[in-house]
Design a protein around this motif. Structure first.
Motif, PDB file in Angstrom:
ATOM      1  N   ALA A  72       0.988  -1.208   0.137  1.00  0.00           N
ATOM      2  CA  ALA A  72       0.099   0.121  -0.143  1.00  0.00           C
ATOM      3  C   ALA A  72       0.952   1.389   0.071  1.00  0.00           C
ATOM      4  O   ALA A  72       0.585   2.089  -0.582  1.00  0.00           O
ATOM      5  CB  ALA A  72      -0.816   0.130   1.332  1.00  0.00           C
ATOM      6  N   LEU A  73       2.062   1.100   0.775  1.00  0.00           N
ATOM      7  CA  LEU A  73       2.978   2.378   0.749  1.00  0.00           C
ATOM      8  C   LEU A  73       3.556   2.447  -0.348  1.00  0.00           C
ATOM      9  O   LEU A  73       3.500   3.653  -0.979  1.00  0.00           O
ATOM     10  CB  LEU A  73       3.820   2.081   1.951  1.00  0.00           C
ATOM     11  N   ILE A  74       3.955   1.492  -1.243  1.00  0.00           N
ATOM     12  CA  ILE A  74       4.280   1.467  -2.562  1.00  0.00           C
ATOM     13  C   ILE A  74       3.363   2.047  -3.496  1.00  0.00           C
ATOM     14  O   ILE A  74       3.823   3.137  -4.324  1.00  0.00           O
ATOM     15  CB  ILE A  74       5.135   0.220  -3.040  1.00  0.00           C
ATOM     16  N   VAL A  75       2.202   1.688  -3.468  1.00  0.00           N
ATOM     17  CA  VAL A  75       1.290   2.182  -4.702  1.00  0.00           C
ATOM     18  C   VAL A  75       1.048   3.729  -4.241  1.00  0.00           C
ATOM     19  O   VAL A  75       1.079   4.459  -5.262  1.00  0.00           O
ATOM     20  CB  VAL A  75       0.076   1.490  -4.394  1.00  0.00           C
ATOM     21  N   THR A  76       0.818   4.147  -3.057  1.00  0.00           N
ATOM     22  CA  THR A  76       0.720   5.838  -2.867  1.00  0.00           C
ATOM     23  C   THR A  76       1.924   6.317  -3.021  1.00  0.00           C
ATOM     24  O   THR A  76       1.655   7.610  -3.636  1.00  0.00           O
ATOM     25  CB  THR A  76       0.120   5.721  -1.286  1.00  0.00           C
TER      26      THR A  76
END
Length: 94
Positions: A72-76
């Motif tokens: 999720a951190l990578i996507v955002t």
């Protein structure tokens, strides 16, 4: 005196830009849903593993929870970095 040449690079008039934007939005949303599901399933495995005494499930659950959070951190962050790279250099986002 020569005329000044001005260049404004943008994808705004490219063919299919709306479809590409929609595909990116759906892909990012799907990725975030998968990350949340990974955390929820990992939490369930962790709880059931402690309930039934399965020590190996704890490691699997931790990988799922941290993997989901990292995904999720990578996507955002990727969306913000791309927006920063192709954004208007004259504006500053605070």
């Amino acid at each position: 005196m020569a005329d000044t040449i001005e260049v404004n690079p943008t994808w705004g008039d490219a063919p299919g830009v709306d479809r590409i934007q929609r595909i990116l939005n759906v892909t990012a949303q799907g990725s975030l849903v998968c990350c949340v599901l990974s955390g929820v399933i990992g939490g369930g495995i962790l709880g059931l593993g402690k309930l039934f005494g399965g020590m190996q499930s704890g490691g699997t659950a931790a990988k799922m929870i941290f993997g989901g959070g990292g995904g999720a951190l990578i996507v955002t962050l990727t969306a913000r970095i791309i927006g920063w790279l192709i954004g208007d250099p004259t504006t500053v986002n605070a």
